[in-house]
Scaffold this motif. Structure first.
Motif, PDB file in Angstrom:
ATOM      1  N   PRO A 289       0.834  -1.204   0.000  1.00 38.09           N
ATOM      2  CA  PRO A 289       0.000   0.000   0.000  1.00 38.09           C
ATOM      3  C   PRO A 289       0.873   1.258   0.000  1.00 38.09           C
ATOM      4  N   GLY A 290       0.610   2.146  -0.945  1.00 36.65           N
ATOM      5  CA  GLY A 290       1.338   3.416  -0.998  1.00 36.65           C
ATOM      6  C   GLY A 290       2.775   3.281  -1.483  1.00 36.65           C
ATOM      7  N   GLU A 291       3.179   2.148  -2.006  1.00 34.39           N
ATOM      8  CA  GLU A 291       4.576   1.992  -2.446  1.00 34.39           C
ATOM      9  C   GLU A 291       4.870   2.940  -3.617  1.00 34.39           C
ATOM     10  N   SER A 292       5.990   3.646  -3.527  1.00 34.50           N
ATOM     11  CA  SER A 292       6.318   4.629  -4.579  1.00 34.50           C
ATOM     12  C   SER A 292       6.937   3.922  -5.779  1.00 34.50           C
ATOM     13  N   ASP A 293       6.938   4.624  -6.915  1.00 33.86           N
ATOM     14  CA  ASP A 293       7.583   4.084  -8.122  1.00 33.86           C
ATOM     15  C   ASP A 293       9.061   3.850  -7.857  1.00 33.86           C
ATOM     16  N   ALA A 294       9.658   4.750  -7.065  1.00 35.43           N
ATOM     17  CA  ALA A 294      11.098   4.627  -6.789  1.00 35.43           C
ATOM     18  C   ALA A 294      11.380   3.324  -6.030  1.00 35.43           C
ATOM     19  N   SER A 295      10.470   2.974  -5.138  1.00 32.50           N
ATOM     20  CA  SER A 295      10.665   1.747  -4.360  1.00 32.50           C
ATOM     21  C   SER A 295      10.527   0.520  -5.264  1.00 32.50           C
TER      22      SER A 295
ATOM     23  N   PRO B  65      23.713 -17.747 -12.705  1.00 35.15           N
ATOM     24  CA  PRO B  65      22.599 -18.348 -13.457  1.00 35.15           C
ATOM     25  C   PRO B  65      21.766 -19.257 -12.560  1.00 35.15           C
ATOM     26  N   GLN B  66      22.301 -19.552 -11.370  1.00 34.42           N
ATOM     27  CA  GLN B  66      21.555 -20.406 -10.423  1.00 34.42           C
ATOM     28  C   GLN B  66      20.606 -19.587  -9.539  1.00 34.42           C
ATOM     29  N   PHE B  67      20.477 -18.292  -9.807  1.00 34.50           N
ATOM     30  CA  PHE B  67      19.591 -17.452  -8.990  1.00 34.50           C
ATOM     31  C   PHE B  67      18.259 -17.227  -9.706  1.00 34.50           C
ATOM     32  N   GLU B  68      17.171 -17.401  -8.963  1.00 33.59           N
ATOM     33  CA  GLU B  68      15.837 -17.071  -9.490  1.00 33.59           C
ATOM     34  C   GLU B  68      15.267 -15.921  -8.678  1.00 33.59           C
ATOM     35  N   THR B  69      14.478 -15.073  -9.337  1.00 29.51           N
ATOM     36  CA  THR B  69      13.976 -13.873  -8.640  1.00 29.51           C
ATOM     37  C   THR B  69      12.484 -13.670  -8.919  1.00 29.51           C
ATOM     38  N   PRO B  70      11.616 -14.565  -8.459  1.00 25.19           N
ATOM     39  CA  PRO B  70      10.187 -14.368  -8.735  1.00 25.19           C
ATOM     40  C   PRO B  70       9.668 -13.076  -8.097  1.00 25.19           C
ATOM     41  N   ILE B  71       8.766 -12.429  -8.805  1.00 27.81           N
ATOM     42  CA  ILE B  71       8.168 -11.185  -8.267  1.00 27.81           C
ATOM     43  C   ILE B  71       6.671 -11.426  -8.057  1.00 27.81           C
ATOM     44  N   PHE B  72       6.217 -11.230  -6.844  1.00 32.13           N
ATOM     45  CA  PHE B  72       4.793 -11.392  -6.521  1.00 32.13           C
ATOM     46  C   PHE B  72       4.179 -10.012  -6.267  1.00 32.13           C
ATOM     47  N   TYR B  73       2.873  -9.961  -6.351  1.00 30.15           N
ATOM     48  CA  TYR B  73       2.168  -8.711  -6.023  1.00 30.15           C
ATOM     49  C   TYR B  73       1.570  -8.848  -4.630  1.00 30.15           C
ATOM     50  N   PHE B  74       1.733  -7.797  -3.838  1.00 24.65           N
ATOM     51  CA  PHE B  74       1.247  -7.870  -2.451  1.00 24.65           C
ATOM     52  C   PHE B  74      -0.266  -8.045  -2.381  1.00 24.65           C
TER      53      PHE B  74
ATOM     54  N   VAL C 274      -1.672  -1.948  -7.127  1.00 24.72           N
ATOM     55  CA  VAL C 274      -0.803  -1.882  -8.296  1.00 24.72           C
ATOM     56  C   VAL C 274      -1.592  -1.269  -9.448  1.00 24.72           C
ATOM     57  N   SER C 275      -1.101  -0.140  -9.973  1.00 24.58           N
ATOM     58  CA  SER C 275      -1.815   0.508 -11.084  1.00 24.58           C
ATOM     59  C   SER C 275      -1.628  -0.327 -12.348  1.00 24.58           C
ATOM     60  N   ALA C 276      -2.509  -0.104 -13.319  1.00 26.05           N
ATOM     61  CA  ALA C 276      -2.419  -0.873 -14.570  1.00 26.05           C
ATOM     62  C   ALA C 276      -1.052  -0.661 -15.219  1.00 26.05           C
ATOM     63  N   GLY C 277      -0.533   0.586 -15.120  1.00 26.72           N
ATOM     64  CA  GLY C 277       0.761   0.895 -15.736  1.00 26.72           C
ATOM     65  C   GLY C 277       1.894   0.125 -15.063  1.00 26.72           C
TER      66      GLY C 277
ATOM     67  N   TYR D 285       1.660  -2.605 -13.320  1.00 26.47           N
ATOM     68  CA  TYR D 285       1.486  -4.049 -13.582  1.00 26.47           C
ATOM     69  C   TYR D 285       2.083  -4.398 -14.945  1.00 26.47           C
ATOM     70  N   GLN D 286       1.760  -3.574 -15.931  1.00 23.40           N
ATOM     71  CA  GLN D 286       2.255  -3.844 -17.286  1.00 23.40           C
ATOM     72  C   GLN D 286       3.783  -3.795 -17.314  1.00 23.40           C
ATOM     73  N   ARG D 287       4.327  -2.780 -16.630  1.00 18.74           N
ATOM     74  CA  ARG D 287       5.790  -2.614 -16.616  1.00 18.74           C
ATOM     75  C   ARG D 287       6.451  -3.843 -15.972  1.00 18.74           C
ATOM     76  N   ILE D 288       5.887  -4.295 -14.863  1.00 18.14           N
ATOM     77  CA  ILE D 288       6.505  -5.407 -14.140  1.00 18.14           C
ATOM     78  C   ILE D 288       6.375  -6.710 -14.934  1.00 18.14           C
ATOM     79  N   GLU D 289       5.213  -6.913 -15.533  1.00 14.80           N
ATOM     80  CA  GLU D 289       5.031  -8.140 -16.312  1.00 14.80           C
ATOM     81  C   GLU D 289       6.017  -8.169 -17.486  1.00 14.80           C
ATOM     82  N   ARG D 290       6.226  -7.015 -18.115  1.00 15.61           N
ATOM     83  CA  ARG D 290       7.184  -6.963 -19.225  1.00 15.61           C
ATOM     84  C   ARG D 290       8.604  -7.177 -18.698  1.00 15.61           C
ATOM     85  N   PHE D 291       8.915  -6.538 -17.601  1.00 19.05           N
ATOM     86  CA  PHE D 291      10.242  -6.709 -16.987  1.00 19.05           C
ATOM     87  C   PHE D 291      10.494  -8.179 -16.694  1.00 19.05           C
TER      88      PHE D 291
END
Ligand code: B12
Ligand code: SF4
Length: 469
Positions: free
Chosen positions: A338-344, A360-369, A408-411, A413-419
């Motif tokens: 909640p309230g997380e900034s773009d910078a964060s 190459p043995q590192f994985e970095t899954p990203i979840f949404y809070f 998470v704003s639509a923008g 979300y899109q950025r993170i999914e593409r990343f």
């Protein structure tokens, strides 16, 4: 004639062995109680299987996590109640631990169990067998004429006081098949000493931790290894590396007994940072192949707000030590607090890139809070007006998987999914067909430029990639 007890594990996304039900079944007096575990993930028609198994049973126990598994748990429990109206139904596990009395608003559930369940369930089974009321059993909530009652809490028992899990209660080979590897799941501790503001553990276990002794683990695991010939052991503990000396003693047990398998466990970044090289080396010699280090955020400010009690540098130092010792690692991140900034969010993405470059043995899954119940953040957002689900059906729709979370704003979300796509695709296995697209993906990742994702559309259309988070 022993009384039959049916235990049900609802359908869910992965094939982890149903350790909770094995714990309950193993703790019952097997001369008096016959235990049947039914796993929704293994059944073509779970409802029919459980209803049939409950014929002449003493009770039904269901383990329930918050989220999607609730739908299946409800369908099964309702069908059993309709077919066998006098059969007591008991829900235990994380969701009924967080909502003891609220869960009882569902008429097909008779009793909920909070926290560690072995002794509580044993007492319930005794009461059911004797035809007595469950009044006064510690660690439960139940219905009475005036409404619902929550009995006194049950203190956490040391794990060495509880019996070993009886793996013959499940078809171990079937889980190996479904997992695609001979991987055994095992739990060596309960609870956690820490206080992360997004996690329910501090609420459920009151920041307490109990664990099995290394000697007992050595003996049990050797027996299981000789019986099931597993090649990998997955420790499901919240914080496996809580005491480095204990972990070292466990590794020594594996080596002394000549056990040969790989293993994985959870490691906090501060623990990894503190652990000496000799202990890490010992673990690797004993089979440690991968650790899971929850990072959550690349921003120190955010980490402090989350009460992780971890420094960003400790994550990087732990990662370096994994590289040095040849240990793989999963570093899960969470964005959209909640309230997380773009910078964060950007700091987290930068950290992801840094970690991925290290090995190459590192994985970095990203979840949404998602505000899972029982955490400080959830309590705060509720106080500020966020509406949590009210009914069990609504809780069933509340799941990490396939959700972008409420903040998470639509923008973003899109950025993170593409990343996520480009960073995964750029580092994935090369084929002559993929190479040109991978080169473009690397160029994009270097510049952090993910507009007009034509290759993403092409690749996803050709072959959907398995989701990493
Ligand atoms: C293995 C695991 C899973 C497995 C299987 C879970 C299962 N059905 O047992 C899988 C991979 C399916 C899973 C899924 C998820 N999980 Co999970 N998982 C775990 C993990 C790592 C271990 C659970 C375990 O086996 N423990 C060992 C057993 C012995 O302990 P236990 O489960 O607590 O059971 C004891 C008591 O709770 C009680 N009890 C439990 N069930 C019952 C039933 C009855 C009748 C009774 C009387 C007592 C009782 O008695 C048991 C013995 O003392 C825990 C973390 C942890 N270490 O506990 C997270 C944890 C349970 N998972 C969690 C979450 C958030 C999820 C997901 C929602 C996450 C996600 N979406 O990515 C998904 C579920 C959604 C979905 N769509 O499937 C949270 C729970 C939050 C919550 N409110 O439910 C936990 C606590 C992690 C965390 N700290 O956030 N998970
Ligand atoms: S996230 Fe992990 S370390 Fe933090 S409180 Fe939960 S179980 Fe403990």
């Amino acid at each position: 004639m022993p009384h039959k007890i049916v235990l049900y594990n609802p359908k869910s996304t992965f094939y982890t062995m149903p350790l909770a039900l094995m714990a309950l079944g193993s703790a019952l007096d097997r001369a008096r109680f016959e235990v049947q575990i039914i796993d929704g993930r293994l059944e073509a028609d779970p409802v029919a299987a459980v209803v049939a198994a409950c014929e002449e049973a003493l009770c039904l126990g269901v383990t329930v996590l918050s989220g999607n598994p609730i739908h299946d748990a409800l369908a099964v429990t309702r069908a059993v109640k309709a077919a066998h109206p006098t059969l007591p139904t008991v829900w235990g596990g994380w969701h009924p631990s967080l909502f003891p009395t609220e869960t009882l608003a569902e008429p097909s559930i008779d009793v909920t169990v909070q926290g560690q369940g072995e002794v509580t369930f044993g007492e319930l089974a005794d009461r059911f067998a004797a035809g007595e009321s469950v009044q006064g059993v510690a660690g439960i909530a139940h219905r009475v004429a005036e409404g619902t009652v929550q009995e006194a809490p049950r203190p956490l028992l040391p794990m060495d006081a509880l019996p070993a899990h009886d793996y013959s209660l499940i078809d171990v080979e079937r889980y190996f098949e479904l997992k695609g590897e001979r991987q055994l799941d095992y739990i060596s501790s309960t609870g956690c000493f820490f206080r992360c503001a997004f996690c329910a553990d501090p609420f459920v276990f009151k920041r307490k931790w109990v664990g099995l002794s290394p000697a007992r683990m050595g003996e049990e695991i050797e027996l299981l290894w000789r019986r099931y010939h597993f090649t990998d052991l997955s420790f499901q503990d919240e914080t496996f590396f809580t005491y480095p000396n204990r972990v070292a003693a466990i590794a020594e047990e594996f080596l002394r007994r000549g056990l040969r398998f790989s293993w994985t466990g959870t490691l906090r970044a501060d623990q990894g940072h503190r652990m000496d090289d000799a202990t890490l080396d010992l673990c690797v010699r004993a089979g440690l192949r991968r650790v899971m280090i929850g990072v959550e955020s690349g921003s120190q400010e955010m980490m402090d707000w989350l009460q992780k009690d971890i420094k960003v540098e400790q994550v990087l130092e732990s990662a370096e030590r994994c590289v040095k010792h040849g240990i793989g690692a999963i570093f899960p991140f969470i964005v959209g607090f909640p309230g997380e900034s773009d910078a964060s969010v950007q700091a987290s993405l930068e950290m992801v890139k840094r970690l991925r470059k290290m090995s190459p043995q590192f994985e970095t899954p990203i979840f949404y809070f998602k505000p899972y119940p029982g955490s400080r953040i959830t309590q705060e957002v509720v106080e500020r007006g966020y509406q949590l689900p009210q009914t069990l059906e609504e809780w069933g729709d509340f799941d990490y998987i396939g959700s972008s979370g409420p903040w998470v704003s639509a923008g973003t979300y899109q950025r993170i999914e593409r990343f996520k796509f480009y960073n995964r695709f750029a580092g994935g296995p090369e084929t002559w067909l993929r190479r040109p697209l991978q080169q473009i993906a690397r160029w994009r990742c270097q510049r952090d430029w993910y507009h007009f994702p034509i290759e993403k559309l092409v690749v996803e259309r050709l072959k959907p990639l398995p989701s990493l988070s």
